[in-house]
Design an enzyme around this catalytic site. Structure first.
Site, mmCIF file in Angstrom:
data_model
loop_
_atom_site.group_PDB
_atom_site.id
_atom_site.type_symbol
_atom_site.label_atom_id
_atom_site.label_comp_id
_atom_site.label_asym_id
_atom_site.label_seq_id
_atom_site.Cartn_x
_atom_site.Cartn_y
_atom_site.Cartn_z
ATOM 1 N N ARG A 48 -23.713 82.304 22.513
ATOM 2 C CA ARG A 48 -23.453 82.526 21.098
ATOM 3 C C ARG A 48 -22.614 81.385 20.524
ATOM 4 O O ARG A 48 -21.943 80.656 21.266
ATOM 5 C CB ARG A 48 -22.703 83.850 20.906
ATOM 6 C CG ARG A 48 -23.311 85.034 21.633
ATOM 7 C CD ARG A 48 -22.259 86.104 21.908
ATOM 8 N NE ARG A 48 -22.769 87.138 22.812
ATOM 9 C CZ ARG A 48 -23.045 88.390 22.437
ATOM 10 N NH1 ARG A 48 -22.868 88.755 21.191
ATOM 11 N NH2 ARG A 48 -23.500 89.264 23.306
ATOM 12 N N ASP A 86 -20.233 85.716 16.496
ATOM 13 C CA ASP A 86 -20.504 86.113 17.880
ATOM 14 C C ASP A 86 -21.847 86.809 18.013
ATOM 15 O O ASP A 86 -22.259 87.136 19.131
ATOM 16 C CB ASP A 86 -19.391 87.016 18.408
ATOM 17 C CG ASP A 86 -19.230 88.288 17.593
ATOM 18 O OD1 ASP A 86 -18.876 88.182 16.406
ATOM 19 O OD2 ASP A 86 -19.460 89.388 18.124
ATOM 20 N N ASN A 87 -22.542 87.020 16.901
ATOM 21 C CA ASN A 87 -23.878 87.612 16.933
ATOM 22 C C ASN A 87 -24.973 86.597 16.605
ATOM 23 O O ASN A 87 -26.124 86.992 16.371
ATOM 24 C CB ASN A 87 -23.983 88.781 15.943
ATOM 25 C CG ASN A 87 -23.390 90.057 16.504
ATOM 26 O OD1 ASN A 87 -23.199 90.179 17.704
ATOM 27 N ND2 ASN A 87 -23.081 90.999 15.631
ATOM 28 N N ARG A 119 -32.134 93.859 27.601
ATOM 29 C CA ARG A 119 -32.902 93.037 26.645
ATOM 30 C C ARG A 119 -33.294 91.720 27.302
ATOM 31 O O ARG A 119 -32.552 91.178 28.139
ATOM 32 C CB ARG A 119 -32.108 92.789 25.363
ATOM 33 C CG ARG A 119 -30.872 91.973 25.529
ATOM 34 C CD ARG A 119 -30.340 91.485 24.183
ATOM 35 N NE ARG A 119 -29.820 92.526 23.341
ATOM 36 C CZ ARG A 119 -28.515 92.827 23.224
ATOM 37 N NH1 ARG A 119 -27.625 92.159 23.943
ATOM 38 N NH2 ARG A 119 -28.108 93.758 22.415
ATOM 39 N N ASP A 139 -15.544 102.321 25.468
ATOM 40 C CA ASP A 139 -15.979 102.932 26.732
ATOM 41 C C ASP A 139 -17.081 102.146 27.425
ATOM 42 O O ASP A 139 -17.507 102.495 28.524
ATOM 43 C CB ASP A 139 -16.409 104.385 26.521
ATOM 44 C CG ASP A 139 -17.591 104.544 25.558
ATOM 45 O OD1 ASP A 139 -18.248 103.530 25.229
ATOM 46 O OD2 ASP A 139 -17.847 105.681 25.125
ATOM 47 N N GLY A 143 -15.573 89.409 23.604
ATOM 48 C CA GLY A 143 -16.362 88.913 24.720
ATOM 49 C C GLY A 143 -17.357 90.006 25.041
ATOM 50 O O GLY A 143 -17.483 90.982 24.298
#
Length: 463
Positions: free
Chosen positions: A189, A257-258, A182, A128, A93
């Site tokens: 997706r 997922d891209n 962006r 992170d 996710g």
């Protein structure tokens, strides 16, 4: 090849809230030690009515993530699953990004402002939630170059350095941190549909199909909206794959997922521009099997779209979903021709002649090792311009045949822009990317990046 962005008033429209909470989780941005503005894309900011805000306000919104007026009251981490190198992963996710705002451009198109490196979310797992500054610089270079070459891509809207020392295994550490914003035509997706199918939530899939058709494609759902959407996605993604080839671009990680359902390229990690027409060229060191190699990108994207169809089987019959999928190869072939011809500045002639020219081009590029950017620069406008360092290659039989055929094609592009009188084409190969970063890393010298962005935009004007 690329339509310049047009100024527009600020028109907030947080349309995703109409879906309800099954598709996202409210999150908070990280509290960064510092926020140093490194890049702001004023020409695209103008397209969504945000170019007039000063740098302090820019940092508040895109470094500290104070909500924009009339927009999302809090960031939303989107929920999705996906196939990663053909292995299904239900544990992903938005793990280091979120949807921050939505607004309309001058054509009424819904655009998203999303982040990369904005902190941890429920989907961060052991990460992170941060972005290296080098990763942000690389995304600027990728998006600017692809936009200039006519690829349907997200736009790097903002890059802010955040003052943290990050540990990474694939680059010298500690390394500097950043947060990137962006601008995209949706962050929905294929993996969002896969997640809902995983939970067998047909009603949620139907709502997402309806949202995609109305808000992202601007069409009214018909009698079979899932077939309608799949057909549109097939068409857009076939064009995306073709545009990668004409640009000589390798995305590197074409997981499901891209893949954005609007067919817009986004999320640039291990990308590369291949110098020569090498079908086996890979961008990611971990792509050991060459699954997403230069010459396999159309196959990879088609496979991902098949996964969308599999997800839609939750609400539709498999037989009805097959015809749109079967249309992908022919759509890709036509889009490949159009993308190559656009870069050459010529118009199609007839199917047989078009195919023969494309075959001669690929044969010449492979046999001679001529760089892709050099080739398109030298043959722009439907004739060989020179002199060129590649002239000996062009004299060989493969390119001689190409040159003879090319003369029959209608010329549709001008070469009057001063760019076409340069000695060298504008390129974006890995050595230059590393050199630009080295000046930032060693001396905090951003002049090479600024100069490269200006040169790319100048090329885009000429194209």
């Amino acid at each position: 090849m690329t339509t310049p962005p047009q100024p527009a008033p600020y028109r907030p429209d947080p349309a995703i809230l109409s879906l309800g909470g099954d598709y996202y989780d409210p999150v908070a941005a990280a509290d960064f030690p510092e926020t140093r503005l490194r890049f702001r894309n004023d020409r695209w900011a103008a397209a969504v009515g945000l170019a007039d805000i000063d740098d302090m306000a820019w940092i508040r919104h895109f470094g500290r993530f104070q909500p924009l007026p009339g927009n999302l009251p809090e960031p939303l981490a989107l929920r999705y699953h996906g196939h990663q190198f053909r292995v299904y992963n239900p544990d992903i996710g938005d793990g280091r990004g979120f949807l921050f705002a939505q607004m309309r451009d001058d054509t009424g198109r819904l655009l998203d402002l999303g982040t990369k490196g904005s902190g941890q979310t429920p989907y961060s797992r052991f990460g992170d939630g941060r972005l290296t500054l080098k990763g942000g610089v690389r995304e600027i270079l990728a998006t600017e170059m692809l936009e200039a070459l006519g690829v349907n891509t997200s736009k790097t809207f903002s890059l802010i350095e955040t003052g943290e020392a990050l540990q990474r295994g694939d680059e010298p550490s500690p390394t500097r941190s950043s947060v990137l914003v962006r601008l995209s035509h949706s962050h929905i997706r294929i993996g969002a549909f896969q997640r809902l199918a995983y939970f067998r939530d047909g009603d949620a899939i139907r709502r997402l199909v309806d949202y995609a058709l109305r808000e992202l494609y601007g069409v009214q759902p018909g009698a079979e909206p899932e077939i309608q959407l799949l057909s549109l996605v097939v068409e857009r993604t076939a064009k995306l794959a073709a545009s990668y080839m004409a640009a000589g671009f390798v995305h590197g990680v074409l997981n499901s997922d891209n893949i954005n359902i609007t067919g817009e390229s986004f999320d640039y990690g291990p990308w590369r521009f291949t110098p020569t027409w090498e079908p086996g060229f890979t961008a990611a060191y971990f792509d050991e099997q060459g699954l997403y190699a230069f010459g396999r990108q159309a196959q990879a994207i088609h496979w991902d779209v098949v996964q969308l169809a599999v997800a839609l089987r939750t609400i539709a019959e498999a037989e009805a979903l097959t015809p749109p999928l079967e249309a992908f190869p022919a759509l890709y072939e036509a889009a490949f021709r159009d993308a190559i011809f656009a870069r050459l500045g010529i118009a199609p002639l007839d199917d047989q002649s078009d195919m023969a020219l494309l075959e001669a081009m690929e044969r010449g590029l492979v046999e001679t090792g001529t760089t892709i950017d050099r080739f398109f620069f030298d043959w722009r406008g439907g004739k060989r311009r020179g002199p060129s360092p590649a002239d000996p290659a062009y004299a060989r039989d493969s390119f001689a045949a190409f040159g003879m055929m090319l003369g029959a094609f209608p010329k549709v592009a001008s070469t009057e822009h001063r760019y076409w009188s340069d000695r060298e084409p504008c390129s974006m190969h890995i050595d230059e990317v590393e050199a630009i970063w080295a000046r930032i890393a060693e001396d905090d010298d951003w002049s090479a990046l600024d100069a490269k962005v200006a040169a790319i935009r100048r090329m885009g004007e000429a194209m």
